[in-house]
Scaffold this active site. Structure first.
Site, PDB file in Angstrom:
ATOM      1  N   SER A 158      59.212  22.479   7.723  1.00 19.39           N
ATOM      2  CA  SER A 158      58.359  22.012   8.940  1.00 19.39           C
ATOM      3  C   SER A 158      59.125  20.832   9.684  1.00 19.39           C
ATOM      4  CB  SER A 158      57.061  21.162   8.215  1.00 19.39           C
ATOM      5  OG  SER A 158      56.290  20.756   9.270  1.00 19.39           O
ATOM      6  N   TYR A 171      52.391  16.730   2.041  1.00 21.35           N
ATOM      7  CA  TYR A 171      53.217  17.695   2.817  1.00 21.35           C
ATOM      8  C   TYR A 171      54.440  17.174   3.063  1.00 21.35           C
ATOM      9  CZ  TYR A 171      53.094  21.211   6.494  1.00 21.35           C
ATOM     10  OH  TYR A 171      53.610  22.277   7.096  1.00 21.35           O
TER      11      TYR A 171
HETATM   12  P1  NAD Z   1      48.366  29.887   6.662  1.00 17.21           P
HETATM   13  O1  NAD Z   1      47.189  29.245   6.136  1.00 17.21           O
HETATM   14  O2  NAD Z   1      48.131  30.938   7.874  1.00 17.21           O
HETATM   15  O3  NAD Z   1      49.161  30.841   5.571  1.00 17.21           O
HETATM   16  C1  NAD Z   1      49.232  30.473   4.368  1.00 17.21           C
HETATM   17  C2  NAD Z   1      49.730  31.664   3.322  1.00 17.21           C
HETATM   18  O4  NAD Z   1      49.847  31.091   2.057  1.00 17.21           O
HETATM   19  C3  NAD Z   1      48.440  32.444   3.124  1.00 17.21           C
HETATM   20  O5  NAD Z   1      48.931  33.719   2.960  1.00 17.21           O
HETATM   21  C4  NAD Z   1      47.925  32.066   1.900  1.00 17.21           C
HETATM   22  O6  NAD Z   1      47.165  32.988   1.358  1.00 17.21           O
HETATM   23  C5  NAD Z   1      49.019  31.682   1.178  1.00 17.21           C
HETATM   24  N1  NAD Z   1      48.744  30.975  -0.133  1.00 17.21           N
HETATM   25  C6  NAD Z   1      48.246  29.825   0.011  1.00 17.21           C
HETATM   26  N2  NAD Z   1      48.090  29.205  -1.312  1.00 17.21           N
HETATM   27  C7  NAD Z   1      48.733  30.240  -1.964  1.00 17.21           C
HETATM   28  C8  NAD Z   1      49.114  30.331  -3.308  1.00 17.21           C
HETATM   29  N3  NAD Z   1      48.764  29.097  -4.173  1.00 17.21           N
HETATM   30  N4  NAD Z   1      49.681  31.255  -3.916  1.00 17.21           N
HETATM   31  C9  NAD Z   1      50.123  32.439  -2.901  1.00 17.21           C
HETATM   32  N5  NAD Z   1      49.827  32.161  -1.700  1.00 17.21           N
HETATM   33  C10 NAD Z   1      49.228  31.296  -1.211  1.00 17.21           C
HETATM   34  O7  NAD Z   1      49.549  28.876   7.115  1.00 17.21           O
HETATM   35  P2  NAD Z   1      50.786  28.851   8.172  1.00 17.21           P
HETATM   36  O8  NAD Z   1      50.193  28.029   9.289  1.00 17.21           O
HETATM   37  O9  NAD Z   1      51.033  30.264   8.345  1.00 17.21           O
HETATM   38  O10 NAD Z   1      51.814  28.283   7.159  1.00 17.21           O
HETATM   39  C11 NAD Z   1      53.002  28.941   6.758  1.00 17.21           C
HETATM   40  C12 NAD Z   1      53.765  28.022   6.237  1.00 17.21           C
HETATM   41  O11 NAD Z   1      54.325  27.384   7.237  1.00 17.21           O
HETATM   42  C13 NAD Z   1      53.280  26.824   5.197  1.00 17.21           C
HETATM   43  O12 NAD Z   1      54.452  26.306   4.389  1.00 17.21           O
HETATM   44  C14 NAD Z   1      53.234  25.735   6.352  1.00 17.21           C
HETATM   45  O13 NAD Z   1      53.418  24.574   5.652  1.00 17.21           O
HETATM   46  C15 NAD Z   1      54.417  25.862   7.172  1.00 17.21           C
HETATM   47  N6  NAD Z   1      54.143  25.453   8.530  1.00 17.21           N
HETATM   48  C16 NAD Z   1      53.219  25.696   9.501  1.00 17.21           C
HETATM   49  C17 NAD Z   1      53.296  25.379  10.419  1.00 17.21           C
HETATM   50  C18 NAD Z   1      52.138  25.512  11.667  1.00 17.21           C
HETATM   51  O14 NAD Z   1      51.713  24.685  12.712  1.00 17.21           O
HETATM   52  N7  NAD Z   1      51.172  26.270  11.231  1.00 17.21           N
HETATM   53  C19 NAD Z   1      54.142  24.295  11.009  1.00 17.21           C
HETATM   54  C20 NAD Z   1      55.030  24.023  10.144  1.00 17.21           C
HETATM   55  C21 NAD Z   1      55.259  24.415   8.800  1.00 17.21           C
END
Ligand code: NAD
Length: 276
Positions: A158, A171
């Site tokens: 991130s 986080y």
């Molecule tokens: P999201 O909530 O859409 O997806 C998260 C995924 O992780 C889902 O498929 C969920 O089922 C899965 N998950 C959660 N807990 C779990 C567990 N215990 N075991 C297995 N699967 C699990 O979130 P996103 O925004 O797509 O985020 C994905 C990654 O990207 C994360 O690591 C997040 O920190 C990172 N990220 C997101 C953003 C953003 O703006 N969306 C920015 C920076 C980093």
């Protein structure tokens, strides 16, 4: 006589850079993980999906991805907070695909609270899901990758792997840890054709962010548009959310042979946020 027929090599297979590769994408039932899984499948890789959600929706998504891209797509519901479940997922993926070439450590959760009030249980689960799961999955797949002379490890960190914001202690700690892990694995894999990189997204519009928008709107008692403009995109100079397709395209490039010398990096896709 001159042969003007279409060369046999000009097949779909030859045009897809990841044909024959196999991947595990954690947390790929929604958001960024799903976007990356789709991009890998579109480029010819077999993919193991993972994550939580409605079983019927997940099965529809799995079958559609497989059919549309003519690749094998499997699903495993391993909980990324559980080391044994992670190792069993790898065993099932190897049994199905033969080997694992690409690991995308993407599963992640968020919780926002001042450090003095941060719930210990939330700290523990964020560290387990956002950081330790990557360690366990790398440990289960790294040696065979080294043995074959090709491997791609991509950790979805991130912008918060590079800079901090208040109220996100677990986080930010986990994401900084992810960047450190990425570098160590890059050094250990470098001579064996195994690269390790972190992608550092700024804000991407996904269910994870949607929930934060709703929470912030409620807690500050302001409209959702104002939350997006004044809180989320305030520090993202492009003033737009990054897209899951942009994440997928970078992941595909990092998996390609052209990216063989890119390793140990933390690549922001953050609309200039970390340029501040
Ligand atoms: P999201 O909530 O859409 O997806 C998260 C995924 O992780 C889902 O498929 C969920 O089922 C899965 N998950 C959660 N807990 C779990 C567990 N215990 N075991 C297995 N699967 C699990 O979130 P996103 O925004 O797509 O985020 C994905 C990654 O990207 C994360 O690591 C997040 O920190 C990172 N990220 C997101 C953003 C953003 O703006 N969306 C920015 C920076 C980093």
């Amino acid at each position: 006589m001159l042969n003007v027929s279409k060369p046999e090599t000009d097949t779909l297979a030859m045009r897809r850079p990841l044909e024959g590769r196999t991947a595990i994408v954690t947390g790929s039932t929604s958001g960024i993980g799903l976007g990356i899984a789709r991009a890998l499948a579109q480029n010819g890789a077999a993919v193991m999906l993972n994550g939580f959600g409605d079983p019927v929706e997940i099965e529809t998504r799995r079958a559609t991805l497989a059919e549309e891209n003519d690749v094998d797509v499997a699903y495993d519901n391993a909980d990324m907070s559980n080391r044994d479940a992670i190792h069993m997922m790898v065993e099932r993926a190897v049994a199905r695909f033969g080997q694992i070439d690409i690991v995308i450590n993407n599963a992640g959760i968020q919780h926002v609270a001042p450090v003095s009030e941060f719930p210990v249980a939330k700290w523990d689960s964020i560290l387990a899901i956002n950081l330790s799961s990557a360690f366990h999955l790398i440990q289960a797949t790294f040696e065979p990758m080294k043995g074959r002379g090709y491997g791609r490890i991509i950790n979805i960190a991130s912008a918060h792997g590079l800079i901090a914001s208040p109220f996100k202690s677990a986080y930010v700690a986990a994401k900084h840890g992810m960047v450190g892990l990425t570098k160590v694995v890059a050094l250990e894999g470098a001579e064996y054709g195994v690269t390790s990189n972190a992608i550092c997204p700024g804000y991407v519009w996904t269910p994870l962010v949607e929930k934060q928008i709703e929470d912030q709107a409620k807690s500050h008692n302001i409209a959702r548009d104002a939350v997006i403009r004044d809180i989320f995109l305030k520090n993202q100079p492009t003033r737009r959310f990054a897209t899951v397709e942009e994440m997928g395209a970078l992941a595909v490039f990092l998996c390609s042979d052209c990216a063989a010398s890119i390793t140990g990096t933390a690549l922001p896709i953050d609309g200039g946020w970390t340029a501040h």
